[in-house]
Design an enzyme around this catalytic site. Structure first.
Site, PDB file in Angstrom:
ATOM      1  N   ASP A   2       0.814  -1.214   0.000  1.00 25.85           N
ATOM      2  CA  ASP A   2       0.000   0.000   0.000  1.00 25.85           C
ATOM      3  C   ASP A   2       0.849   1.266   0.000  1.00 25.85           C
ATOM      4  O   ASP A   2       1.918   1.295   0.599  1.00 25.85           O
ATOM      5  CB  ASP A   2      -0.905  -0.004   1.240  1.00 25.85           C
ATOM      6  CG  ASP A   2      -2.046   0.981   1.099  1.00 25.85           C
ATOM      7  OD1 ASP A   2      -2.339   1.414  -0.036  1.00 25.85           O
ATOM      8  OD2 ASP A   2      -2.642   1.339   2.136  1.00 25.85           O
ATOM      9  N   GLY A   3       0.356   2.273  -0.673  1.00 28.84           N
ATOM     10  CA  GLY A   3       0.985   3.589  -0.617  1.00 28.84           C
ATOM     11  C   GLY A   3       1.626   4.050  -1.921  1.00 28.84           C
ATOM     12  O   GLY A   3       2.278   5.093  -1.946  1.00 28.84           O
ATOM     13  N   ASN A   4       1.431   3.294  -3.009  1.00 28.48           N
ATOM     14  CA  ASN A   4       2.026   3.694  -4.292  1.00 28.48           C
ATOM     15  C   ASN A   4       1.522   5.064  -4.745  1.00 28.48           C
ATOM     16  O   ASN A   4       2.296   5.897  -5.232  1.00 28.48           O
ATOM     17  CB  ASN A   4       1.678   2.681  -5.388  1.00 28.48           C
ATOM     18  CG  ASN A   4       2.335   1.337  -5.173  1.00 28.48           C
ATOM     19  OD1 ASN A   4       3.207   1.200  -4.318  1.00 28.48           O
ATOM     20  ND2 ASN A   4       1.911   0.340  -5.931  1.00 28.48           N
ATOM     21  N   GLU A  49     -12.173  -4.922  -4.478  1.00 29.32           N
ATOM     22  CA  GLU A  49     -12.749  -3.581  -4.363  1.00 29.32           C
ATOM     23  C   GLU A  49     -12.022  -2.553  -5.228  1.00 29.32           C
ATOM     24  O   GLU A  49     -12.521  -1.441  -5.429  1.00 29.32           O
ATOM     25  CB  GLU A  49     -12.733  -3.133  -2.890  1.00 29.32           C
ATOM     26  CG  GLU A  49     -13.727  -3.869  -1.988  1.00 29.32           C
ATOM     27  CD  GLU A  49     -13.302  -5.297  -1.626  1.00 29.32           C
ATOM     28  OE1 GLU A  49     -12.086  -5.573  -1.615  1.00 29.32           O
ATOM     29  OE2 GLU A  49     -14.198  -6.140  -1.374  1.00 29.32           O
ATOM     30  N   ASN A  50     -10.828  -2.919  -5.736  1.00 31.86           N
ATOM     31  CA  ASN A  50     -10.044  -1.959  -6.526  1.00 31.86           C
ATOM     32  C   ASN A  50     -10.651  -1.641  -7.893  1.00 31.86           C
ATOM     33  O   ASN A  50     -10.245  -0.684  -8.549  1.00 31.86           O
ATOM     34  CB  ASN A  50      -8.598  -2.451  -6.722  1.00 31.86           C
ATOM     35  CG  ASN A  50      -7.726  -2.270  -5.503  1.00 31.86           C
ATOM     36  OD1 ASN A  50      -6.800  -3.041  -5.257  1.00 31.86           O
ATOM     37  ND2 ASN A  50      -7.985  -1.238  -4.695  1.00 31.86           N
ATOM     38  N   TRP A  51     -11.666  -2.435  -8.315  1.00 28.45           N
ATOM     39  CA  TRP A  51     -12.358  -2.127  -9.583  1.00 28.45           C
ATOM     40  C   TRP A  51     -13.027  -0.760  -9.515  1.00 28.45           C
ATOM     41  O   TRP A  51     -13.350  -0.172 -10.551  1.00 28.45           O
ATOM     42  CB  TRP A  51     -13.436  -3.175  -9.882  1.00 28.45           C
ATOM     43  CG  TRP A  51     -12.923  -4.548 -10.143  1.00 28.45           C
ATOM     44  CD1 TRP A  51     -12.976  -5.610  -9.277  1.00 28.45           C
ATOM     45  CD2 TRP A  51     -12.294  -5.044 -11.334  1.00 28.45           C
ATOM     46  NE1 TRP A  51     -12.420  -6.724  -9.850  1.00 28.45           N
ATOM     47  CE2 TRP A  51     -11.991  -6.408 -11.117  1.00 28.45           C
ATOM     48  CE3 TRP A  51     -11.961  -4.462 -12.562  1.00 28.45           C
ATOM     49  CZ2 TRP A  51     -11.368  -7.204 -12.082  1.00 28.45           C
ATOM     50  CZ3 TRP A  51     -11.338  -5.258 -13.519  1.00 28.45           C
ATOM     51  CH2 TRP A  51     -11.055  -6.607 -13.278  1.00 28.45           C
ATOM     52  N   ARG A  53     -11.744   1.928  -8.745  1.00 26.88           N
ATOM     53  CA  ARG A  53     -10.827   3.010  -9.098  1.00 26.88           C
ATOM     54  C   ARG A  53     -11.065   3.476 -10.532  1.00 26.88           C
ATOM     55  O   ARG A  53     -11.709   2.772 -11.319  1.00 26.88           O
ATOM     56  CB  ARG A  53      -9.376   2.523  -8.942  1.00 26.88           C
ATOM     57  CG  ARG A  53      -9.037   2.272  -7.493  1.00 26.88           C
ATOM     58  CD  ARG A  53      -7.571   1.998  -7.305  1.00 26.88           C
ATOM     59  NE  ARG A  53      -7.287   1.839  -5.883  1.00 26.88           N
ATOM     60  CZ  ARG A  53      -6.097   1.916  -5.326  1.00 26.88           C
ATOM     61  NH1 ARG A  53      -5.051   2.154  -6.087  1.00 26.88           N
ATOM     62  NH2 ARG A  53      -5.944   1.769  -4.038  1.00 26.88           N
ATOM     63  N   LEU A 177      -6.605  -4.536   7.883  1.00 26.73           N
ATOM     64  CA  LEU A 177      -6.324  -5.667   7.004  1.00 26.73           C
ATOM     65  C   LEU A 177      -7.019  -5.554   5.653  1.00 26.73           C
ATOM     66  O   LEU A 177      -6.651  -6.252   4.706  1.00 26.73           O
ATOM     67  CB  LEU A 177      -6.708  -6.988   7.687  1.00 26.73           C
ATOM     68  CG  LEU A 177      -5.752  -7.435   8.806  1.00 26.73           C
ATOM     69  CD1 LEU A 177      -6.279  -8.704   9.472  1.00 26.73           C
ATOM     70  CD2 LEU A 177      -4.342  -7.674   8.276  1.00 26.73           C
ATOM     71  N   GLU A 189       1.254 -12.639  13.007  1.00 26.14           N
ATOM     72  CA  GLU A 189       1.799 -11.424  13.606  1.00 26.14           C
ATOM     73  C   GLU A 189       1.675 -10.325  12.556  1.00 26.14           C
ATOM     74  O   GLU A 189       1.924 -10.559  11.377  1.00 26.14           O
ATOM     75  CB  GLU A 189       3.278 -11.620  13.983  1.00 26.14           C
ATOM     76  CG  GLU A 189       3.495 -12.685  15.041  1.00 26.14           C
ATOM     77  CD  GLU A 189       2.820 -12.344  16.365  1.00 26.14           C
ATOM     78  OE1 GLU A 189       2.693 -11.149  16.680  1.00 26.14           O
ATOM     79  OE2 GLU A 189       2.406 -13.291  17.069  1.00 26.14           O
TER      80      GLU A 189
END
Ligand code: IPE
Ligand code: MG
Length: 232
Positions: A2-4, A49-51, A53, A177, A189
């Site tokens: 994450d974070g691109n 869920e990225n669809w 975008r 998550l 962990e």
């Protein structure tokens, strides 16, 4: 991973440039994991869920996926890497699904390392599909309701036959998550790294592994029970 997008925005670059740098970082991290003796790495590349975008970003991500597969295929083969996928890849465009299926088939017997790519994956969708499969077997009379236990559920998850994750790393300073391996993470962990994925380098991986090594994993037992000195 994450974070691109935020990595790119912070540098005044287009989001897709962040994804490209993130993809390069993935190659470095795969190498580092193999060198560390890790057996399986699962990366969340594209969520169900990225669809939602913008179309331009979604198609850019798939093009990037196809490119990375082609550009690094020889290297993956050389390192004896097996490629597996979780998620519904039937919904992916043919130009990426085709090569993906080819590499999955050709790397099937590779044993040094397993790279699992979560593509169009969602843990809730995975659990729903498992519930449907169980219901189908029960309705057909081939499975008794009382025989449904964790192993029956586990065998119907997309991760069937894969080990549960010991360590989950979430980058970019987010603490959630996000529908990733919800059942499989029961005893994982979790390490939260504050850097954006394109900045998650080998040194960051080592930091996460060091943090993991410090954790006492009790699996419901007491600290005394799991400490090596106290073990029978
Ligand atoms: C990569 O980071 C995750 C993918 C879907 C490939 P993001 O695209 O979520 O980056 P941020 O969260 O917007 O910074
Ligand atoms: Mg994000």
């Amino acid at each position: 991973m994450d974070g691109n997008g935020r990595w790119a925005a912070a540098k005044g670059l287009p989001r897709l440039e962040g994804h490209r740098r993130g993809a390069e970082r993935l190659i470095e991290i795969i190498d580092a994991c193999i060198d560390e003796g890790i057996g399986t790495l699962t990366v969340f590349a594209f969520s169900a869920e990225n669809w939602k975008r913008p179309l331009e970003e979604v198609s850019g991500l798939f093009k990037l996926g196809e490119w990375i597969l082609r550009a690094h295929l020889a290297r993956l083969e050389k390192r004896n890497v097996r490629l597996r996928v979780i998620g519904d890849i039937t919904a992916l465009p043919d130009f990426v699904r085709g090569p993906l299926e080819d590499v999955m088939a050709s790397s099937k017997a590779n044993t040094a390392f397993t790279l699992v790519v979560a593509l169009n994956y969602g843990a809730r969708q995975e659990i729903v599909a498992a519930a449907q499969a169980i219901a189908t077997d029960v309705a057909a009379g081939t499975l008794a309701p009382a025989a449904v236990d964790w192993s029956v559920v586990e065998a119907r998850l997309q991760t069937a036959g894969m080990p549960d994750p010991d360590l989950i790393i979430r980058t970019s300073g987010e603490f959630r998550l996000s529908n990733f391996l919800l059942l499989q993470s029961a005893y994982a962990e979790i390490v939260f790294a504050s850097v954006f994925w394109p900045d998650f380098d080998k040194a960051q991986l080592k930091l996460a592994l060091a943090e993991f090594a410090k954790r006492e994993r009790r699996f419901g037992q007491t600290g005394e029970q799991v400490q090596p000195a106290a073990a029978p």
